[in-house]
Scaffold this motif. Structure first.
Motif, PDB file in Angstrom:
ATOM      1  N   ASP A   4      -8.307   5.059  -2.473  1.00 43.60           N
ATOM      2  CA  ASP A   4      -6.929   5.392  -2.120  1.00 43.60           C
ATOM      3  C   ASP A   4      -6.124   4.126  -1.858  1.00 43.60           C
ATOM      4  OD1 ASP A   4      -7.405   8.235  -2.107  1.00 43.60           O
ATOM      5  OD2 ASP A   4      -8.488   7.938  -0.221  1.00 43.60           O
ATOM      6  N   PRO A   5      -4.785   4.213  -1.978  1.00 44.63           N
ATOM      7  CA  PRO A   5      -3.949   3.036  -1.728  1.00 44.63           C
ATOM      8  C   PRO A   5      -4.130   2.509  -0.309  1.00 44.63           C
ATOM      9  CG  PRO A   5      -2.695   4.758  -2.848  1.00 44.63           C
ATOM     10  CD  PRO A   5      -3.999   5.374  -2.436  1.00 44.63           C
ATOM     11  N   LEU A   6      -4.078   1.185  -0.161  1.00 45.47           N
ATOM     12  CA  LEU A   6      -4.144   0.579   1.159  1.00 45.47           C
ATOM     13  C   LEU A   6      -2.767   0.582   1.804  1.00 45.47           C
ATOM     14  CD1 LEU A   6      -6.455  -2.530   0.592  1.00 45.47           C
ATOM     15  CD2 LEU A   6      -7.057  -0.121   0.909  1.00 45.47           C
ATOM     16  N   THR A   7      -2.749   0.538   3.127  1.00 44.25           N
ATOM     17  CA  THR A   7      -1.494   0.517   3.860  1.00 44.25           C
ATOM     18  C   THR A   7      -1.436  -0.713   4.748  1.00 44.25           C
ATOM     19  OG1 THR A   7      -2.512   1.930   5.550  1.00 44.25           O
ATOM     20  CG2 THR A   7      -1.188   3.020   3.867  1.00 44.25           C
ATOM     21  N   SER A   8      -0.228  -1.151   5.079  1.00 45.80           N
ATOM     22  CA  SER A   8      -0.038  -2.293   5.959  1.00 45.80           C
ATOM     23  C   SER A   8      -0.194  -1.873   7.413  1.00 45.80           C
ATOM     24  CB  SER A   8       1.357  -2.895   5.761  1.00 45.80           C
ATOM     25  OG  SER A   8       1.486  -3.424   4.462  1.00 45.80           O
ATOM     26  N   ALA A   9      -0.729  -2.786   8.213  1.00 44.69           N
ATOM     27  CA  ALA A   9      -0.898  -2.527   9.648  1.00 44.69           C
ATOM     28  C   ALA A   9      -1.138  -3.847  10.342  1.00 44.69           C
ATOM     29  CB  ALA A   9      -2.068  -1.578   9.902  1.00 44.69           C
TER      30      ALA A   9
ATOM     31  N   THR B  27       2.394  -5.808   9.461  1.00 48.13           N
ATOM     32  CA  THR B  27       2.223  -6.300   8.100  1.00 48.13           C
ATOM     33  C   THR B  27       1.169  -7.401   7.980  1.00 48.13           C
ATOM     34  OG1 THR B  27       3.999  -7.905   8.426  1.00 48.13           O
ATOM     35  CG2 THR B  27       4.616  -5.764   7.504  1.00 48.13           C
ATOM     36  N   SER B  28       0.420  -7.689   9.035  1.00 42.18           N
ATOM     37  CA  SER B  28      -0.531  -8.804   8.983  1.00 42.18           C
ATOM     38  C   SER B  28      -1.837  -8.430   8.299  1.00 42.18           C
ATOM     39  CB  SER B  28      -0.832  -9.308  10.398  1.00 42.18           C
ATOM     40  OG  SER B  28      -1.446  -8.284  11.179  1.00 42.18           O
ATOM     41  N   HIS B  29      -2.162  -7.144   8.199  1.00 48.16           N
ATOM     42  CA  HIS B  29      -3.455  -6.705   7.684  1.00 48.16           C
ATOM     43  C   HIS B  29      -3.304  -5.585   6.656  1.00 48.16           C
ATOM     44  CE1 HIS B  29      -4.781  -8.887  11.222  1.00 48.16           C
ATOM     45  NE2 HIS B  29      -6.039  -8.727  10.874  1.00 48.16           N
ATOM     46  N   TRP B  30      -4.360  -5.464   5.829  1.00 45.15           N
ATOM     47  CA  TRP B  30      -4.529  -4.271   5.011  1.00 45.15           C
ATOM     48  C   TRP B  30      -5.444  -3.313   5.762  1.00 45.15           C
ATOM     49  CZ3 TRP B  30      -0.989  -3.665   1.738  1.00 45.15           C
ATOM     50  CH2 TRP B  30      -0.553  -4.683   0.885  1.00 45.15           C
ATOM     51  N   ARG B  31      -5.067  -2.061   5.827  1.00 52.23           N
ATOM     52  CA  ARG B  31      -5.856  -1.043   6.528  1.00 52.23           C
ATOM     53  C   ARG B  31      -6.568  -0.160   5.508  1.00 52.23           C
ATOM     54  NH1 ARG B  31      -5.150   4.337   8.612  1.00 52.23           N
ATOM     55  NH2 ARG B  31      -6.157   4.596  10.670  1.00 52.23           N
ATOM     56  N   VAL B  32      -7.907  -0.174   5.579  1.00 54.67           N
ATOM     57  CA  VAL B  32      -8.723   0.749   4.794  1.00 54.67           C
ATOM     58  C   VAL B  32      -9.007   1.945   5.696  1.00 54.67           C
ATOM     59  CG1 VAL B  32     -10.895   1.086   3.561  1.00 54.67           C
ATOM     60  CG2 VAL B  32      -9.755  -1.139   3.477  1.00 54.67           C
ATOM     61  N   ALA B  33      -8.368   3.066   5.424  1.00 51.98           N
ATOM     62  CA  ALA B  33      -8.460   4.204   6.341  1.00 51.98           C
ATOM     63  C   ALA B  33      -9.873   4.782   6.399  1.00 51.98           C
ATOM     64  CB  ALA B  33      -7.473   5.292   5.922  1.00 51.98           C
ATOM     65  N   ARG B  34     -10.538   4.858   5.243  1.00 47.18           N
ATOM     66  CA  ARG B  34     -11.874   5.456   5.202  1.00 47.18           C
ATOM     67  C   ARG B  34     -12.506   5.112   3.864  1.00 47.18           C
ATOM     68  NH1 ARG B  34     -14.541  10.068   7.537  1.00 47.18           N
ATOM     69  NH2 ARG B  34     -16.033  11.001   6.110  1.00 47.18           N
ATOM     70  N   TRP B  35     -13.672   4.487   3.904  1.00 52.17           N
ATOM     71  CA  TRP B  35     -14.350   4.128   2.667  1.00 52.17           C
ATOM     72  C   TRP B  35     -14.804   5.380   1.933  1.00 52.17           C
ATOM     73  CZ3 TRP B  35     -13.809  -0.591   0.948  1.00 52.17           C
ATOM     74  CH2 TRP B  35     -13.621  -1.640   1.852  1.00 52.17           C
TER      75      TRP B  35
ATOM     76  N   GLY C 109     -12.883  -3.769  12.656  1.00 48.86           N
ATOM     77  CA  GLY C 109     -12.601  -2.337  12.577  1.00 48.86           C
ATOM     78  C   GLY C 109     -13.721  -1.537  13.193  1.00 48.86           C
ATOM     79  N   TRP C 110     -13.719  -0.254  12.919  1.00 44.88           N
ATOM     80  CA  TRP C 110     -14.702   0.637  13.537  1.00 44.88           C
ATOM     81  C   TRP C 110     -15.717   1.182  12.539  1.00 44.88           C
ATOM     82  CZ3 TRP C 110      -9.337   1.495  14.583  1.00 44.88           C
ATOM     83  CH2 TRP C 110      -8.922   1.062  15.852  1.00 44.88           C
ATOM     84  N   ALA C 111     -15.626   0.807  11.274  1.00 45.83           N
ATOM     85  CA  ALA C 111     -16.500   1.386  10.256  1.00 45.83           C
ATOM     86  C   ALA C 111     -17.957   1.012  10.511  1.00 45.83           C
ATOM     87  CB  ALA C 111     -16.086   0.922   8.868  1.00 45.83           C
ATOM     88  N   SER C 112     -18.844   1.947  10.234  1.00 44.45           N
ATOM     89  CA  SER C 112     -20.291   1.721  10.331  1.00 44.45           C
ATOM     90  C   SER C 112     -20.978   2.778   9.481  1.00 44.45           C
ATOM     91  CB  SER C 112     -20.767   1.817  11.784  1.00 44.45           C
ATOM     92  OG  SER C 112     -20.683   3.158  12.245  1.00 44.45           O
ATOM     93  N   CYS C 113     -22.297   2.716   9.421  1.00 40.14           N
ATOM     94  CA  CYS C 113     -23.035   3.728   8.669  1.00 40.14           C
ATOM     95  C   CYS C 113     -22.917   5.102   9.316  1.00 40.14           C
ATOM     96  CB  CYS C 113     -24.506   3.332   8.570  1.00 40.14           C
ATOM     97  SG  CYS C 113     -24.807   1.933   7.456  1.00 40.14           S
TER      98      CYS C 113
ATOM     99  N   ASP D 223     -11.102   0.087   8.630  1.00 39.83           N
ATOM    100  CA  ASP D 223     -11.348  -1.355   8.656  1.00 39.83           C
ATOM    101  C   ASP D 223     -10.023  -2.078   8.446  1.00 39.83           C
ATOM    102  OD1 ASP D 223     -13.998  -1.835   9.236  1.00 39.83           O
ATOM    103  OD2 ASP D 223     -14.667  -1.626   7.162  1.00 39.83           O
ATOM    104  N   TYR D 224      -9.975  -3.332   8.929  1.00 41.24           N
ATOM    105  CA  TYR D 224      -8.737  -4.108   8.851  1.00 41.24           C
ATOM    106  C   TYR D 224      -9.028  -5.478   8.234  1.00 41.24           C
ATOM    107  CZ  TYR D 224      -6.876  -0.472  11.813  1.00 41.24           C
ATOM    108  OH  TYR D 224      -6.497   0.748  12.312  1.00 41.24           O
ATOM    109  N   TYR D 225      -8.325  -5.762   7.155  1.00 36.34           N
ATOM    110  CA  TYR D 225      -8.488  -7.020   6.431  1.00 36.34           C
ATOM    111  C   TYR D 225      -7.216  -7.850   6.562  1.00 36.34           C
ATOM    112  CZ  TYR D 225     -12.705  -5.301   4.101  1.00 36.34           C
ATOM    113  OH  TYR D 225     -13.980  -4.846   3.835  1.00 36.34           O
ATOM    114  N   GLY D 226      -7.381  -9.106   7.008  1.00 35.85           N
ATOM    115  CA  GLY D 226      -6.241 -10.004   7.015  1.00 35.85           C
ATOM    116  C   GLY D 226      -5.704 -10.165   5.606  1.00 35.85           C
TER     117      GLY D 226
END
Length: 227
Positions: free
Chosen positions: A45-50, A60-68, A96-100, A106-109
């Motif tokens: 899915d498209p990434l969003t700014s956060a 706008t500092s990060h890309w937010r991956v809402a859910r892999w 971020g909070w993602a885990s198995c 997750d948040y990517y600069g």
């Protein structure tokens, strides 16, 4: 960290990047979760700014991956690259909070935000730069046997370089940019002055690798052009 380009026979490529800041339609992460072997995760899915650990649209500092959609990240994945569908780096994992156990955000600069700080080492280019072979140096080349004397370093483009005496055909001076492309080459005849002038005023600011090869030695030094 590499002190010298890897052999071309290893088929190593440097990843390209996209610093346009355009929101990608999806993303791929390549990383080592919890120090494990390399894993690849997919977001369709498209990434969003956060902002970091913020809600979508909150900055706008990060890309937010809402859910892999396939795979996830864990502790130890931090710092790994996020790639756009065009296979270009667009960010680096901050946290971020993602885990198995929990497929959370997750948040990517954003690379577009980081680039002004990285530019002295990466040089200038357009918004995008494709990946390139790191080196055309074959595995049968002489190993690096020492460091070159180059000054001033950093410098604005005009440098002095000290060379040892060379037999045979003299030295071949090659300059490689940050992605391993040869951007300058000149020959120094045997018996020439041990101190030569290296004129790189036409090259953009950034990090370069200078190599001097003779029949018996291969010397290298990193060089920064800063204006």
């Amino acid at each position: 960290h590499l002190n010298a380009p890897p052999p071309a026979s290893n088929n190593v490529f440097s990843a390209g990047w996209d610093r346009s800041g355009a929101a990608p339609a999806g993303a791929v992460a390549i990383h080592h979760p919890s120090g494990d072997v390399k894993k690849i995760s997919f977001e369709n899915d498209p990434l969003t700014s956060a902002n970091y650990l913020g809600a979508a649209g909150s900055g706008t500092s990060h890309w937010r991956v809402a859910r892999w959609d396939d795979g996830t990240t864990e502790g130890g994945s931090s710092g790994s690259a996020l790639f756009s569908p065009e296979k270009l780096i667009i960010g680096q994992l901050h946290g971020g909070w993602a885990s198995c156990n929990d497929l959370l955000a997750d948040y990517y600069g954003r690379f577009s935000v980081s680039f002004p700080t990285l530019q002295p080492w990466l040089g200038n280019c357009g918004n995008t730069l494709q990946g390139y072979p790191v080196s055309t140096v074959g595995i049968d080349e002489l190993p690096v046997s020492g460091m070159l004397d180059i000054w001033p370093n950093p410098g604005s483009g005009s440098f002095k370089m000290g060379l040892p005496s060379a037999e045979g055909d003299g030295h071949v001076i090659s300059v490689f940019d940050a992605v391993g492309r040869a951007v300058h080459e000149e020959k120094v005849a045997p018996g020439a002055a041990r101190q030569i002038q290296l004129g790189l005023e036409s090259l953009p600011t950034g990090l370069y690798m200078v190599e001097a090869r003779s029949a018996k030695a291969r010397l290298q030094q990193r060089l920064v052009i800063a204006r």
